[in-house]
Enzyme design. Structure first.
Site, PDB file in Angstrom:
ATOM      1  N   ASP A  46      59.443  14.614  57.181  1.00  0.00           N
ATOM      2  CA  ASP A  46      59.077  13.407  57.926  1.00  0.00           C
ATOM      3  C   ASP A  46      57.572  13.399  58.218  1.00  0.00           C
ATOM      4  O   ASP A  46      57.051  12.444  58.795  1.00  0.00           O
ATOM      5  CB  ASP A  46      59.920  13.239  59.202  1.00  0.00           C
ATOM      6  CG  ASP A  46      59.714  14.368  60.195  1.00  0.00           C
ATOM      7  OD1 ASP A  46      59.003  15.341  59.877  1.00  0.00           O
ATOM      8  OD2 ASP A  46      60.278  14.277  61.311  1.00  0.00           O
ATOM      9  N   SER A  47      56.867  14.442  57.773  1.00  0.00           N
ATOM     10  CA  SER A  47      55.399  14.421  57.818  1.00  0.00           C
ATOM     11  C   SER A  47      54.866  13.287  56.947  1.00  0.00           C
ATOM     12  O   SER A  47      53.680  12.964  57.005  1.00  0.00           O
ATOM     13  CB  SER A  47      54.820  15.769  57.354  1.00  0.00           C
ATOM     14  OG  SER A  47      55.426  16.199  56.164  1.00  0.00           O
ATOM     15  N   ASP A  85      64.657  15.558  55.178  1.00  0.00           N
ATOM     16  CA  ASP A  85      64.346  15.811  56.582  1.00  0.00           C
ATOM     17  C   ASP A  85      64.903  14.669  57.423  1.00  0.00           C
ATOM     18  O   ASP A  85      64.540  13.503  57.203  1.00  0.00           O
ATOM     19  CB  ASP A  85      62.810  15.869  56.722  1.00  0.00           C
ATOM     20  CG  ASP A  85      62.364  16.692  57.900  1.00  0.00           C
ATOM     21  OD1 ASP A  85      63.216  17.337  58.544  1.00  0.00           O
ATOM     22  OD2 ASP A  85      61.139  16.712  58.156  1.00  0.00           O
ATOM     23  N   LYS A 115      67.439  18.979  56.776  1.00  0.00           N
ATOM     24  CA  LYS A 115      66.803  19.770  57.839  1.00  0.00           C
ATOM     25  C   LYS A 115      66.743  18.917  59.086  1.00  0.00           C
ATOM     26  O   LYS A 115      66.550  17.698  58.995  1.00  0.00           O
ATOM     27  CB  LYS A 115      65.382  20.170  57.412  1.00  0.00           C
ATOM     28  CG  LYS A 115      64.597  20.850  58.505  1.00  0.00           C
ATOM     29  CD  LYS A 115      63.271  21.395  58.007  1.00  0.00           C
ATOM     30  CE  LYS A 115      62.116  20.417  58.079  1.00  0.00           C
ATOM     31  NZ  LYS A 115      61.820  19.871  59.416  1.00  0.00           N
ATOM     32  N   GLU A 117      65.438  19.094  63.434  1.00  0.00           N
ATOM     33  CA  GLU A 117      64.676  19.849  64.431  1.00  0.00           C
ATOM     34  C   GLU A 117      65.491  20.077  65.697  1.00  0.00           C
ATOM     35  O   GLU A 117      66.279  19.226  66.093  1.00  0.00           O
ATOM     36  CB  GLU A 117      63.404  19.070  64.804  1.00  0.00           C
ATOM     37  CG  GLU A 117      62.430  18.936  63.669  1.00  0.00           C
ATOM     38  CD  GLU A 117      61.130  18.239  64.073  1.00  0.00           C
ATOM     39  OE1 GLU A 117      60.897  18.007  65.270  1.00  0.00           O
ATOM     40  OE2 GLU A 117      60.342  17.930  63.155  1.00  0.00           O
ATOM     41  N   GLU A 184      58.503  27.197  63.063  1.00  0.00           N
ATOM     42  CA  GLU A 184      57.156  26.621  62.944  1.00  0.00           C
ATOM     43  C   GLU A 184      56.309  26.965  64.168  1.00  0.00           C
ATOM     44  O   GLU A 184      56.778  26.874  65.315  1.00  0.00           O
ATOM     45  CB  GLU A 184      57.230  25.090  62.796  1.00  0.00           C
ATOM     46  CG  GLU A 184      55.827  24.463  62.773  1.00  0.00           C
ATOM     47  CD  GLU A 184      55.782  22.989  62.422  1.00  0.00           C
ATOM     48  OE1 GLU A 184      56.839  22.399  62.152  1.00  0.00           O
ATOM     49  OE2 GLU A 184      54.664  22.433  62.428  1.00  0.00           O
TER      50      GLU A 184
HETATM   51  O1  KIV Z   1      58.068  17.245  57.918  1.00  0.00           O
HETATM   52  C1  KIV Z   1      57.523  18.293  57.579  1.00  0.00           C
HETATM   53  O2  KIV Z   1      56.610  18.318  56.757  1.00  0.00           O
HETATM   54  C2  KIV Z   1      57.978  19.532  58.186  1.00  0.00           C
HETATM   55  C3  KIV Z   1      57.091  20.720  57.966  1.00  0.00           C
HETATM   56  C4  KIV Z   1      56.362  21.020  59.194  1.00  0.00           C
HETATM   57  C5  KIV Z   1      57.820  21.871  57.454  1.00  0.00           C
HETATM   58  O3  KIV Z   1      58.975  19.583  58.839  1.00  0.00           O
END
Ligand code: KIV
Length: 288
Positions: A46-47, A85, A115, A117, A184
């Protein structure tokens, strides 16, 4: 072309002490470069909120954005383990929402895992997604989706109280059924301890070297994103520099009449004089 890895391959790598390397990618081009370079995994992170869309953080990213980018990455890297993500809001309101959105990643974008968080706070979501047969990567420590609550993109686990919280989150994620943990922005000592106590692969970003592998955000790794460079990032290429230089040269060459050159032009098929006749005819008839 290397065979696409499975969860079993990734567990075998841990057993053998072979580090897994992953990077984020959001489009088909860069995904294909990552695959060609021998990347073990690609995270459609999600970056993308910052790197692709120019937001200040990750919270505006939506499920539809993530699905579209995962589909593009899958097309570019058909033989790479791809992780989708889960964006902010896609698993926070209810367990049902969490499972529904995790299923979308698998069905619509053919990713291999998702993934999300959080630790203790998302145990019930991880449990339900895992029970649906989906591989979950837990992400603990510095969790960018809750950076506002953390007072910014701040390293976690630097005091004993904070370290205890990170460790408890990692344990919770494992006990809830996550098959992998990503730590992280924590001190190496904290990551090393989590790595020692958990039987599943523990990966890191800004968490030191004592891990089963490393992930970097593509914008940091390839020098594409200059608004904010984390302390832990290493730049392996200068895409921003190369692109700016390339664009500047293009602007210069068009303005100076250097581009397009003869080799960039299509040739007439037939007699040039026939074309001259045609143009003359049209010009005589034309009213604008
Ligand atoms: O979204 C992302 O790029 C991440 C990284 C910090 C691993 O979760």
């Amino acid at each position: 072309m290397a065979k696409k890895k499975t969860i079993l391959d990734l567990y075998k790598m841990k057993e053998k002490g072979e580090k897994a390397v992953w990077v984020t990618a959001y489009d088909s081009c860069f995904a294909s470069y990552a695959e060609k370079a021998g990347m073990d995994m690609i995270l459609v992170g999600d970056s993308m909120g910052m790197i692709v869309y120019g937001y200040q953080g990750t919270t505006p990213v939506t499920m539809d954005m993530c699905i579209n980018h995962c589909q593009a990455v899958r097309r570019g890297a058909p033989n790479t383990y791809v992780i989708g993500d889960m964006p902010f809001g896609s698993y926070h309101e209810s367990v049902e929402d969490a499972v529904h959105n995790a299923v979308r990643f698998i069905k619509e974008a053919d990713v291999d895992a998702i993934k999300l968080e959080g630790g203790i706070a998302v145990e019930d979501k991880i449990k339900a997604i895992t029970q649906a047969g989906i591989v979950v990567f837990g992400h603990v420590g510095l969790t960018p989706q809750s950076s506002a609550a953390m007072g910014g993109f701040k390293a976690q686990g630097r005091t004993t109280d904070s370290a205890r919280a990170v460790i408890n989150d990692a344990l919770a994620v494992y006990k809830a059924g996550a098959k992998f943990v990503l730590l992280e922005g924590v001190p190496e000592e904290v990551c090393s301890f989590v790595h020692k106590i958990l039987p599943i692969p523990v990966y890191g970003i800004g968490a030191g070297a004592d891990t089963d592998g490393q992930v970097l955000v593509i914008g940091d790794a390839l020098g594409m994103f200059e608004a904010f460079i984390p302390k832990f990032a290493k730049k392996y290429a200068d895409i921003a520099g190369a692109a700016t230089q390339g664009f500047a040269q293009y602007v210069k060459e068009v303005k100076e009449g250097v581009f397009p050159a003869p080799e960039h032009k299509y040739k007439i098929s037939g007699d040039v004089s026939e074309f001259e006749k045609l143009f003359k005819e049209i010009e005589e008839d034309i009213t604008l």
